[in-house]
Design a protein around this motif. Structure first.
Motif, PDB file in Angstrom:
ATOM      1  N   ALA A 167     -10.341  28.202  20.746  1.00  0.00           N
ATOM      2  CA  ALA A 167     -10.536  27.917  19.317  1.00  0.00           C
ATOM      3  C   ALA A 167     -11.316  28.981  18.568  1.00  0.00           C
ATOM      4  O   ALA A 167     -11.498  28.849  17.363  1.00  0.00           O
ATOM      5  N   ASN A 168     -11.756  30.023  19.225  1.00  0.00           N
ATOM      6  CA  ASN A 168     -12.681  30.936  18.558  1.00  0.00           C
ATOM      7  C   ASN A 168     -11.986  32.051  17.788  1.00  0.00           C
ATOM      8  O   ASN A 168     -12.646  32.833  17.101  1.00  0.00           O
ATOM      9  N   ARG A 169     -10.645  32.130  17.849  1.00  0.00           N
ATOM     10  CA  ARG A 169      -9.955  33.184  17.092  1.00  0.00           C
ATOM     11  C   ARG A 169      -8.485  32.810  16.904  1.00  0.00           C
ATOM     12  O   ARG A 169      -7.975  31.885  17.524  1.00  0.00           O
ATOM     13  N   GLY A 170      -7.833  33.564  16.023  1.00  0.00           N
ATOM     14  CA  GLY A 170      -6.396  33.449  15.847  1.00  0.00           C
ATOM     15  C   GLY A 170      -5.936  32.058  15.446  1.00  0.00           C
ATOM     16  O   GLY A 170      -6.536  31.387  14.604  1.00  0.00           O
ATOM     17  N   GLU A 200     -17.544  32.532  13.995  1.00  0.00           N
ATOM     18  CA  GLU A 200     -16.734  31.776  13.031  1.00  0.00           C
ATOM     19  C   GLU A 200     -16.779  30.280  13.339  1.00  0.00           C
ATOM     20  O   GLU A 200     -16.815  29.448  12.417  1.00  0.00           O
ATOM     21  N   LEU A 201     -16.783  29.928  14.600  1.00  0.00           N
ATOM     22  CA  LEU A 201     -16.915  28.519  14.962  1.00  0.00           C
ATOM     23  C   LEU A 201     -18.275  27.972  14.544  1.00  0.00           C
ATOM     24  O   LEU A 201     -18.371  26.836  14.053  1.00  0.00           O
ATOM     25  N   GLU A 202     -19.303  28.764  14.723  1.00  0.00           N
ATOM     26  CA  GLU A 202     -20.636  28.319  14.322  1.00  0.00           C
ATOM     27  C   GLU A 202     -20.721  28.146  12.804  1.00  0.00           C
ATOM     28  O   GLU A 202     -21.371  27.220  12.304  1.00  0.00           O
ATOM     29  N   ARG A 203     -20.023  29.024  12.067  1.00  0.00           N
ATOM     30  CA  ARG A 203     -19.988  28.874  10.611  1.00  0.00           C
ATOM     31  C   ARG A 203     -19.289  27.574  10.223  1.00  0.00           C
ATOM     32  O   ARG A 203     -19.755  26.839   9.344  1.00  0.00           O
ATOM     33  N   LEU A 204     -18.176  27.287  10.891  1.00  0.00           N
ATOM     34  CA  LEU A 204     -17.477  26.025  10.626  1.00  0.00           C
ATOM     35  C   LEU A 204     -18.351  24.830  10.979  1.00  0.00           C
ATOM     36  O   LEU A 204     -18.376  23.822  10.271  1.00  0.00           O
ATOM     37  N   GLY A 205     -19.070  24.939  12.081  1.00  0.00           N
ATOM     38  CA  GLY A 205     -19.945  23.849  12.488  1.00  0.00           C
ATOM     39  C   GLY A 205     -21.029  23.566  11.466  1.00  0.00           C
ATOM     40  O   GLY A 205     -21.382  22.409  11.214  1.00  0.00           O
ATOM     41  N   ALA A 206     -21.553  24.618  10.846  1.00  0.00           N
ATOM     42  CA  ALA A 206     -22.586  24.440   9.821  1.00  0.00           C
ATOM     43  C   ALA A 206     -22.018  23.759   8.576  1.00  0.00           C
ATOM     44  O   ALA A 206     -22.709  23.003   7.897  1.00  0.00           O
ATOM     45  N   GLN A 207     -20.740  24.031   8.273  1.00  0.00           N
ATOM     46  CA  GLN A 207     -20.106  23.412   7.109  1.00  0.00           C
ATOM     47  C   GLN A 207     -19.751  21.947   7.348  1.00  0.00           C
ATOM     48  O   GLN A 207     -19.672  21.170   6.407  1.00  0.00           O
ATOM     49  N   HIS A 208     -19.514  21.602   8.616  1.00  0.00           N
ATOM     50  CA  HIS A 208     -19.060  20.245   8.961  1.00  0.00           C
ATOM     51  C   HIS A 208     -20.025  19.656   9.988  1.00  0.00           C
ATOM     52  O   HIS A 208     -19.659  19.419  11.131  1.00  0.00           O
ATOM     53  N   ASP A 209     -21.226  19.434   9.546  1.00  0.00           N
ATOM     54  CA  ASP A 209     -22.311  19.029  10.433  1.00  0.00           C
ATOM     55  C   ASP A 209     -21.932  17.794  11.250  1.00  0.00           C
ATOM     56  O   ASP A 209     -21.552  16.754  10.711  1.00  0.00           O
ATOM     57  N   GLY A 210     -22.007  17.934  12.564  1.00  0.00           N
ATOM     58  CA  GLY A 210     -21.786  16.811  13.462  1.00  0.00           C
ATOM     59  C   GLY A 210     -20.342  16.554  13.831  1.00  0.00           C
ATOM     60  O   GLY A 210     -20.063  15.765  14.735  1.00  0.00           O
TER      61      GLY A 210
END
Length: 406
Positions: A167-170, A200-210
């Motif tokens: 899930a971390n790219r492409g 990028e996954l960490e950025r998504l995680g910050a936007q969608h907490d939990g």
């Protein structure tokens, strides 16, 4: 969610409500619905429809898959959320032919209409509780018509989580982002290899907490697979949709072969390990965490070049063969799951040529308009996968919902 067409309460509405002369009827024989009649254009008529009432409301609506045969006319599938004859309906058009064809309709294919006219301020379809579904013939030449619907399945929201392998790219990253953007998806489990760039996954995680759970996984390593299986068993509700998006085409000296003389055993073994064996092992871990009766989809991203029936050019020995092996694994697993997990759908899917690191060295000769962004590809993949049910298990899908020969 397969629909029992015989159990629906059907109601006919033709243009005679406005003075027209069209006639139609509905009959269900051995599970297949037949909608037929005679279309008239007299007195400004020209439509016939049949609407069935669902036993239970459906929300959110995630698309439909149906097998249809007909007379060459264009028909509409119609959805309603109320019982009022003058309420808003959502329509999606499809063509028919004498041979049965499998059709995928995503929520984006449906247009809100009121008395045949588009409605600009209608609520989003995923906010509507669908209580009625049916079919309409509107317009066209007068005369007899006949539509046969052999089966109909709805994709609906469930209570489990989503899973993306690689899930971390492409494509995997785009699939993760698209599902997190869907407010009806309560959780996405996203895997990545140890040491991979997860920014990028960490950025998504910050936007969608939990709602995003990261899980380290190299599916070619036994200890990673064991830890992964244990983590899945801790998830409440299991997995609704799992997509194995990790794959290998080239890496350093490992490049697609043009001739048999370029084939090397170590490179072939690595391609098989990543492209065929790893998806099967992740599927084994997912199945071990699912209850026997749970409806879910496991999809492996394959490639059209893995189709033996479609192979006309040769070359790319290792990649072609490893994807063909993946398809055989998925087909074999689907056969087993008909007994062990009868409500599961195990499938392969071709994503189309997508602008990622995997395809970038080979994009020079791609036709204009045939190279897709990861976001386009993710949207198309989800549109095919979300409505799938057990009758679709064991199939190899193109991103447009059609089937690819093995």
């Amino acid at each position: 969610m397969p629909l029992d067409l015989a159990a629906l309460r059907w109601r006919i509405t033709n243009d005679d409500v406005m003075g027209g002369r069209s006639r139609s009827r509905v009959d269900v024989d051995r599970g297949a619905l037949v909608f037929e009649g005679d279309l008239s254009r007299e007195n400004n008529g020209g439509f016939a429809s049949a609407l069935g009432t669902l036993e239970a409301g459906l929300q959110p609506f995630r698309g439909a898959r149906l097998t249809v045969a007909g007379d060459g006319r264009r028909y509409q599938m119609r959805l309603r959320g109320d019982t009022e004859p003058d309420g808003i309906a959502w329509r999606a058009e499809f063509d028919t032919g004498s041979e049965p064809q499998r059709i995928t309709l995503s929520p984006e294919d449906f247009e809100p209409v009121f008395r045949g006219r588009p409605v600009a301020d209608a609520p989003p379809l995923d906010e509507v509780e669908i209580r009625h579904a049916g079919f309409m013939l509107a317009g066209g030449d007068p005369g007899p018509f006949r539509l046969t619907v052999k089966d109909l399945e709805f994709g609906a929201g469930r209570d489990g989580a989503r899973l993306v392998i690689g899930a971390n790219r492409g494509i995997g990253l785009a699939l993760t982002a698209a599902q997190l953007a869907d407010r009806h998806v309560r959780r996405v489990v996203a895997t990545h290899r140890g040491g991979a760039d997860t920014s990028e996954l960490e950025r998504l995680g910050a936007q969608h907490d939990g709602r995003l759970v990261l899980q380290e996984l190299d599916a070619t390593r036994a200890d990673d697979l064991e830890a992964f299986a244990a983590a899945l068993r801790q998830l409440d509700g299991g997995i609704d949709l799992a997509i194995h998006a990790a794959g290998l085409l080239h890496d350093g000296n490992l490049q697609p072969e043009k001739t048999v003389g370029q084939c090397a055993p170590d490179a072939l073994q690595r391609l098989f390990a990543v492209n065929a064996i790893a998806p099967l092992m992740t599927a084994r871990a997912v199945l071990g965490a699912q209850s026997r009766s749970a409806p879910f989809v496991f999809a492996a991203i394959s490639a059209m070049v893995g189709s033996i029936g479609d192979n006309r050019l040769g070359g790319w020995y290792g990649y072609r063969a490893s994807k063909a092996a993946l398809n055989q694994f998925m087909r074999t697993l689907a056969n087993e799951c008909r007994v062990r997990h009868p409500n599961a759908a195990i499938v392969s899917i071709h994503p189309g040529t997508t602008d990622t690191a995997l395809s970038r060295p080979f994009q020079r000769n791609i036709e204009q308009g045939k190279l897709y962004t990861p976001e386009q590809t993710a949207k198309r993949i989800l549109a095919v996968l979300e409505p799938l049910g057990p009758t679709d298990s064991g199939r190899f899908f193109h991103w447009d919902g059609s089937e690819i020969p093995w």
